[in-house]
Design a protein around this motif. Structure first.
Motif, PDB file in Angstrom:
ATOM      1  N   GLU A  32      -3.472  44.855 -19.565  1.00 18.55           N
ATOM      2  CA  GLU A  32      -3.160  43.434 -19.797  1.00 18.55           C
ATOM      3  C   GLU A  32      -3.471  42.615 -18.553  1.00 18.55           C
ATOM      4  O   GLU A  32      -4.026  41.506 -18.640  1.00 18.55           O
ATOM      5  CB  GLU A  32      -1.694  43.279 -20.175  1.00 18.55           C
ATOM      6  CG  GLU A  32      -1.331  43.831 -21.539  1.00 18.55           C
ATOM      7  CD  GLU A  32      -1.200  45.370 -21.541  1.00 18.55           C
ATOM      8  OE1 GLU A  32      -1.173  45.952 -20.421  1.00 18.55           O
ATOM      9  OE2 GLU A  32      -1.143  45.949 -22.635  1.00 18.55           O
ATOM     10  N   GLU A  33      -3.111  43.141 -17.380  1.00 19.83           N
ATOM     11  CA  GLU A  33      -3.389  42.419 -16.135  1.00 19.83           C
ATOM     12  C   GLU A  33      -4.886  42.294 -15.893  1.00 19.83           C
ATOM     13  O   GLU A  33      -5.381  41.244 -15.453  1.00 19.83           O
ATOM     14  CB  GLU A  33      -2.733  43.116 -14.954  1.00 19.83           C
ATOM     15  CG  GLU A  33      -1.201  43.011 -14.939  1.00 19.83           C
ATOM     16  CD  GLU A  33      -0.565  43.796 -13.800  1.00 19.83           C
ATOM     17  OE1 GLU A  33       0.427  43.281 -13.228  1.00 19.83           O
ATOM     18  OE2 GLU A  33      -1.073  44.880 -13.492  1.00 19.83           O
ATOM     19  N   THR A  34      -5.590  43.331 -16.202  1.00 17.44           N
ATOM     20  CA  THR A  34      -7.045  43.312 -16.021  1.00 17.44           C
ATOM     21  C   THR A  34      -7.682  42.266 -16.930  1.00 17.44           C
ATOM     22  O   THR A  34      -8.589  41.523 -16.529  1.00 17.44           O
ATOM     23  CB  THR A  34      -7.637  44.697 -16.307  1.00 17.44           C
ATOM     24  OG1 THR A  34      -6.992  45.687 -15.479  1.00 17.44           O
ATOM     25  CG2 THR A  34      -9.128  44.727 -16.045  1.00 17.44           C
ATOM     26  N   GLU A  35      -7.188  42.180 -18.203  1.00 13.36           N
ATOM     27  CA  GLU A  35      -7.715  41.199 -19.151  1.00 13.36           C
ATOM     28  C   GLU A  35      -7.420  39.764 -18.655  1.00 13.36           C
ATOM     29  O   GLU A  35      -8.263  38.877 -18.753  1.00 13.36           O
ATOM     30  CB  GLU A  35      -7.098  41.440 -20.524  1.00 13.36           C
ATOM     31  CG  GLU A  35      -7.515  40.462 -21.602  1.00 13.36           C
ATOM     32  CD  GLU A  35      -9.018  40.531 -21.884  1.00 13.36           C
ATOM     33  OE1 GLU A  35      -9.559  39.520 -22.395  1.00 13.36           O
ATOM     34  OE2 GLU A  35      -9.642  41.569 -21.602  1.00 13.36           O
ATOM     35  N   ARG A  36      -6.214  39.562 -18.127  1.00 14.17           N
ATOM     36  CA  ARG A  36      -5.859  38.221 -17.621  1.00 14.17           C
ATOM     37  C   ARG A  36      -6.759  37.807 -16.474  1.00 14.17           C
ATOM     38  O   ARG A  36      -7.250  36.679 -16.423  1.00 14.17           O
ATOM     39  CB  ARG A  36      -4.398  38.213 -17.186  1.00 14.17           C
ATOM     40  CG  ARG A  36      -3.926  36.864 -16.614  1.00 14.17           C
ATOM     41  CD  ARG A  36      -2.540  36.974 -16.022  1.00 14.17           C
ATOM     42  NE  ARG A  36      -2.507  37.892 -14.897  1.00 14.17           N
ATOM     43  CZ  ARG A  36      -2.893  37.608 -13.663  1.00 14.17           C
ATOM     44  NH1 ARG A  36      -3.410  36.409 -13.394  1.00 14.17           N
ATOM     45  NH2 ARG A  36      -2.819  38.509 -12.689  1.00 14.17           N
ATOM     46  N   ILE A  37      -6.973  38.763 -15.551  1.00 11.99           N
ATOM     47  CA  ILE A  37      -7.818  38.458 -14.399  1.00 11.99           C
ATOM     48  C   ILE A  37      -9.250  38.183 -14.847  1.00 11.99           C
ATOM     49  O   ILE A  37      -9.919  37.281 -14.324  1.00 11.99           O
ATOM     50  CB  ILE A  37      -7.769  39.626 -13.400  1.00 11.99           C
ATOM     51  CG1 ILE A  37      -6.369  39.697 -12.755  1.00 11.99           C
ATOM     52  CG2 ILE A  37      -8.846  39.485 -12.329  1.00 11.99           C
ATOM     53  CD1 ILE A  37      -6.148  40.937 -11.901  1.00 11.99           C
TER      54      ILE A  37
END
Length: 346
Positions: A32-37
């Motif tokens: 999820e963090e990777t997608e946000r970034i």
């Protein structure tokens, strides 16, 4: 942009591409963090799809990202600035038109020349009916015709009934006119204030110290109209001129015993005008009296001075000091006369 997004961008630049799984493993990010970034860097134009392979994201330089992201906005700003500059220049080019037109408007608003006598009478009546505090008049030329006094009586009594302060300034010669005296007696009893003086500059009507009517000048082929003055500075000046004339005037109480000071004042004015070279007709006009009355005063002056000619009267006037008195200067006796008195012990 936060620290993790900056770290992910650094890793993508080193690797030559943004590989989500590799960056997540390197930085310890969740999916999820990777997608946000990823979305943040795409939004800032720091990532872009590789042509022909939209699933692969390649990093872009910050200056290229800035050009891509804010370039259109900068272009719109430049276009708007050009539009603003053009509009400003177009509007400022109208400044001469504006100031010239405003000067013309101010001249029209500050002064009105009324040549139609009927229109003038209506305006005077209208402004007089809307007067709130003061109605001040200067009426040179001696006694006024009875039919004019009748209209003035009606207007003055109506204004006094409304609480308006009314002041009339006339020349001394109205004191001997029965019609003028009757008018002044009636309006004075109702509250008007009336003074007289030897000479007045010209006719003037002031309402509320805000608007002034002055006679039109230089018209010989028709009856003169009037100038209506509204400009505050000029109105204030004319009011000061009126106040000076009013302060010089003598209160006129029709039923009070006439003093010799008024007659002496008239004679001093005649002496002064004669000394200035005015003929009988002009002296009479300046003092608002008939030529016959003027000549009667002149005869009395010559008799008082024991003179048989105007030349002798002038010499006697100079010696007696009456000319200095008429001009408002202290009388200086001839040196010989003063020395003679000193020698005699007086």
């Amino acid at each position: 942009m936060d620290e993790r997004a900056i770290a992910a961008y650094r890793a993508a630049v080193r690797a030559g591409q943004f590989a989500p799984q590799a960056i997540a493993a390197t930085l310890g990010l969740t999916p999820e963090e990777t997608e946000r970034i990823s979305r943040t860097l795409l939004g800032l134009r720091l990532l872009h799809p590789v042509p022909g392979d939209r699933d692969t994201l390649a990093p872009a330089s910050p200056d290229a990202a800035a050009a891509d992201l804010v370039g259109p906005a900068e272009q719109r700003i430049r276009e708007l600035q050009q539009s603003v500059s053009g509009t400003r220049s177009s509007l400022l080019s109208l400044l001469p038109v504006y100031f010239e037109s405003r000067r013309s408007r101010n001249r029209m608003e500050a002064f009105d020349v009324i040549t139609n006598i009927s229109v003038l009478e209506v305006m005077i009546e209208d402004f007089g009916s809307r007067c709130q505090t003061q109605a001040l008049t200067v009426q040179p030329g001696g006694p006024r015709p009875p039919h004019l006094l009748e209209g003035a009586r009606r207007r003055t009594l109506e204004r006094l009934a409304r609480g308006i302060r009314v002041e009339h300034l006339y020349q001394h010669t109205v004191r001997s006119d029965p019609a003028s005296t009757a008018y002044i007696r009636e309006v004075s009893a109702a509250g008007a204030e009336v003074r007289t003086t030897d000479q007045l500059i010209d006719r003037m009507i002031i309402y509320d110290r805000e608007i002034v009517f002055l006679p039109e000048q230089g018209e010989l082929d028709r009856r003169p109209g009037a100038i209506v003055v509204r400009e505050p500075t000029l109105v204030a000046f004319l009011c000061k001129l009126y106040d000076q004339q009013w302060a010089r005037g003598t209160v006129f109480e029709p039923d009070a015993e006439e003093t010799t000071a008024i007659v002496d004042d008239v004679k001093r004015s005649i002496i002064k005008l004669m000394a200035q070279g005015y003929k009988d007709e002009m002296v009479a006009r300046r003092l608002g009296m008939s030529v016959r009355t003027c000549r009667r005063h002149i005869a009395e002056i010559m008799d008082d001075l024991d003179a048989t000619s105007r030349f002798q009267a002038g010499a006697n006037v100079a010696l007696s000091g009456a000319l200095d008195e008429a001009a408002g200067r202290p009388h200086r006796e001839p040196q010989g006369a003063a020395a003679g008195r000193e020698g005699a012990g007086t």
